[in-house]
Write a protein that holds these residues in place. Structure first.
Motif, PDB file in Angstrom:
ATOM      1  N   LYS A  34      34.093 -18.462 -82.664  1.00 40.65           N
ATOM      2  CA  LYS A  34      33.118 -17.706 -82.137  1.00 40.65           C
ATOM      3  C   LYS A  34      31.714 -18.283 -82.732  1.00 40.65           C
ATOM      4  O   LYS A  34      31.691 -18.285 -83.944  1.00 40.65           O
ATOM      5  CB  LYS A  34      33.332 -16.159 -82.277  1.00 40.65           C
ATOM      6  CG  LYS A  34      34.508 -15.580 -81.950  1.00 40.65           C
ATOM      7  CD  LYS A  34      34.359 -14.066 -82.416  1.00 40.65           C
ATOM      8  CE  LYS A  34      36.038 -13.541 -81.931  1.00 40.65           C
ATOM      9  NZ  LYS A  34      36.206 -12.159 -82.579  1.00 40.65           N
ATOM     10  N   HIS A  38      27.266 -15.257 -78.089  1.00 32.53           N
ATOM     11  CA  HIS A  38      28.684 -14.801 -77.329  1.00 32.53           C
ATOM     12  C   HIS A  38      28.909 -16.506 -76.833  1.00 32.53           C
ATOM     13  O   HIS A  38      29.363 -16.318 -75.443  1.00 32.53           O
ATOM     14  CB  HIS A  38      28.258 -13.892 -76.317  1.00 32.53           C
ATOM     15  CG  HIS A  38      28.526 -12.673 -76.896  1.00 32.53           C
ATOM     16  ND1 HIS A  38      29.770 -12.121 -77.364  1.00 32.53           N
ATOM     17  CD2 HIS A  38      27.585 -11.856 -77.652  1.00 32.53           C
ATOM     18  CE1 HIS A  38      29.427 -10.879 -78.003  1.00 32.53           C
ATOM     19  NE2 HIS A  38      28.331 -10.754 -78.267  1.00 32.53           N
ATOM     20  N   LEU A  40      31.203 -20.115 -77.641  1.00 26.41           N
ATOM     21  CA  LEU A  40      32.227 -20.667 -78.524  1.00 26.41           C
ATOM     22  C   LEU A  40      31.893 -21.911 -79.125  1.00 26.41           C
ATOM     23  O   LEU A  40      31.041 -22.885 -78.294  1.00 26.41           O
ATOM     24  CB  LEU A  40      33.591 -20.940 -77.813  1.00 26.41           C
ATOM     25  CG  LEU A  40      34.277 -19.448 -76.983  1.00 26.41           C
ATOM     26  CD1 LEU A  40      35.557 -20.066 -76.518  1.00 26.41           C
ATOM     27  CD2 LEU A  40      34.481 -18.778 -78.027  1.00 26.41           C
ATOM     28  N   GLY A  75      38.305 -15.622 -86.513  1.00 23.40           N
ATOM     29  CA  GLY A  75      38.046 -15.853 -85.437  1.00 23.40           C
ATOM     30  C   GLY A  75      38.366 -17.422 -84.948  1.00 23.40           C
ATOM     31  O   GLY A  75      37.637 -17.790 -83.827  1.00 23.40           O
ATOM     32  N   LEU A  93      39.243 -15.305 -77.863  1.00 26.99           N
ATOM     33  CA  LEU A  93      38.099 -16.133 -77.649  1.00 26.99           C
ATOM     34  C   LEU A  93      37.330 -16.187 -76.367  1.00 26.99           C
ATOM     35  O   LEU A  93      36.103 -16.200 -76.315  1.00 26.99           O
ATOM     36  CB  LEU A  93      38.272 -17.587 -78.132  1.00 26.99           C
ATOM     37  CG  LEU A  93      38.531 -17.746 -79.710  1.00 26.99           C
ATOM     38  CD1 LEU A  93      38.982 -19.173 -80.118  1.00 26.99           C
ATOM     39  CD2 LEU A  93      37.306 -17.319 -80.472  1.00 26.99           C
ATOM     40  N   TYR A  96      35.553 -12.698 -76.121  1.00 24.63           N
ATOM     41  CA  TYR A  96      34.370 -12.810 -76.763  1.00 24.63           C
ATOM     42  C   TYR A  96      33.073 -13.575 -75.954  1.00 24.63           C
ATOM     43  O   TYR A  96      32.336 -13.068 -76.019  1.00 24.63           O
ATOM     44  CB  TYR A  96      34.559 -13.595 -78.136  1.00 24.63           C
ATOM     45  CG  TYR A  96      33.212 -13.792 -78.885  1.00 24.63           C
ATOM     46  CD1 TYR A  96      32.607 -12.677 -79.441  1.00 24.63           C
ATOM     47  CD2 TYR A  96      32.569 -15.177 -78.858  1.00 24.63           C
ATOM     48  CE1 TYR A  96      31.387 -13.077 -80.233  1.00 24.63           C
ATOM     49  CE2 TYR A  96      31.608 -15.272 -79.468  1.00 24.63           C
ATOM     50  CZ  TYR A  96      30.978 -14.010 -80.180  1.00 24.63           C
ATOM     51  OH  TYR A  96      29.588 -14.468 -80.854  1.00 24.63           O
TER      52      TYR A  96
END
Length: 143
Positions: A34, A38, A40, A75, A93, A96
């Motif tokens: 993460k 927001h 990756l 995460g 993920l 998220y």
């Protein structure tokens, strides 16, 4: 060094094809975690391990440090690209980052960032004006 903007699609199995120009740098394994805003982050394994050592060395007696360590390490998912350069993005993920079919992968020097295409466009729209102002703060006197 990771640079540029790419537009891969997330397939029905939650796999994303990495841009071909980055595959050699990520062939030894990568860590998907993460990121801020927001998205990756995708780090080569060695880069992530170097960063993780720094995070682990922070004083865990500090509540903010413990929270950051937990969030970061819990995460994170280790991946190895398949023969077609695809990696599986874990459901948590994907949730998220709000990833849908249309994604954007950007190079951010030492990492890649994976964004939902609409979220990336919103981010650009919201931050375009501040880009010129930030240059002076980030690189005073360079340009």
């Amino acid at each position: 060094m990771f640079l540029g903007t790419h537009h891969p699609k997330l397939d029905d199995k939650g796999r994303l094809t990495l841009p071909a120009k980055f595959r050699d740098a990520l062939a030894g394994g990568l860590m998907v975690t993460k990121g801020q805003d927001h998205c990756l982050y995708v780090f080569p394994r060695a880069e992530f391990e170097q960063m993780a050592r720094k995070v682990a060395d922070a004083p865990f007696t500090n509540e903010a440090v413990r929270a950051y360590q937990r969030y970061l390490f819990a995460g994170t998912d280790e991946q190895r690209p398949d023969g077609q350069g695809r990696v599986s993005i874990a459901p948590e993920l994907r949730r998220y980052a709000g990833l849908t079919k249309e994604c954007v992968v950007i190079g951010a020097i030492n990492r890649l960032e994976i964004w939902d295409a609409q979220a990336w466009q919103r981010y650009l729209d919201e931050h375009e004006e501040s880009y010129a102002e930030a240059r002076e703060e980030v690189l005073p006197g360079v340009f």
